[in-house]
Design a protein around this motif. Structure first.
Motif, short mmCIF file in Angstrom:
data_model
loop_
_atom_site.label_atom_id
_atom_site.label_comp_id
_atom_site.label_asym_id
_atom_site.label_seq_id
_atom_site.Cartn_x
_atom_site.Cartn_y
_atom_site.Cartn_z
N GLU A 1 0.86 -1.19 0.00
CA GLU A 1 0.00 0.00 0.00
C GLU A 1 0.89 1.25 0.00
N GLY B 1 0.68 4.14 1.42
CA GLY B 1 0.85 4.89 2.66
C GLY B 1 1.37 4.08 3.82
N ARG C 1 4.39 2.39 5.65
CA ARG C 1 5.86 2.46 5.68
C ARG C 1 6.48 1.17 6.22
N TYR D 1 2.20 4.14 9.41
CA TYR D 1 1.45 4.77 8.32
C TYR D 1 1.95 6.19 8.11
N ALA D 2 1.88 6.64 6.86
CA ALA D 2 2.27 8.02 6.55
C ALA D 2 1.37 9.00 7.29
N ASP D 3 0.09 8.66 7.42
CA ASP D 3 -0.85 9.55 8.10
C ASP D 3 -2.14 8.77 8.40
N ALA E 1 -3.86 7.09 5.45
CA ALA E 1 -3.25 5.81 5.05
C ALA E 1 -3.73 4.68 5.95
#
Lengths: 101, 101
Positions: free
Chosen positions: A32, A34, A36, A56-58, A61
């Motif tokens: 995915e 987003g 990491r 997660y990026a944010d 995500a």
């Protein structure tokens, strides 16, 4: 960066199946955009205590992850393998910087 | 792979200084050959609860870390900043494979 630690107490007899489903979910989650990291950890002193360490990026995500087919498969497959409801803890990252993950 | 989560309850007034010392230690630790990761996390609902998520190639790498100057500096600097003794939990990695860290 949003880090989520999901603590799962797995029924001992279900541990191999749980790990197989969880590795499958982790590998798919890493594809995915987003996501990491998606690590699967077993406590040394209690291997049935598994921690998923998800980065997660944010929040978007993290929300997108919950909409994937691999998440739905994992959620449904492992539900009967848990000895207790799973518990999540959310963290913000103080190190490394955002480009270090 | 050996993963260690170190939970620290920081005295609120010492949080900025604790994070500065801990980021310094983390950055230096990442330059050790056997250290794969050294993340510093703050609980969203309780930022004074800090988790160091340390990933070592093996026990020897974890032992070597404790012999470094940056570890000794960190240990001594932050000792008076903790509201309670720190607690560590050790994990083995079930995912990713050893070359995925």
């Amino acid at each position: 960066m949003l880090v989520v630690h999901v603590h799962v107490q797995v029924k001992p007899q279900d541990l191999p199946a749980f790990l197989a489903e969880t590795r499958r979910n982790a590998a798919a989650s890493l594809r995915e955009p987003g996501v990491r990291r998606f690590d699967v950890l077993q406590r040394e002193d209690q291997p049935e205590h598994v921690v998923l360490s998800e980065v997660y990026a944010d929040q978007a995500a993290a929300d997108a992850h919950k909409q994937t087919e691999h998440y739905a498969r994992w959620r449904d497959a492992v539900a009967p393998m848990m000895a207790a409801p799973r518990a999540s803890t959310r963290f913000a990252a103080a190190f490394p910087e955002a480009d270090g993950w």
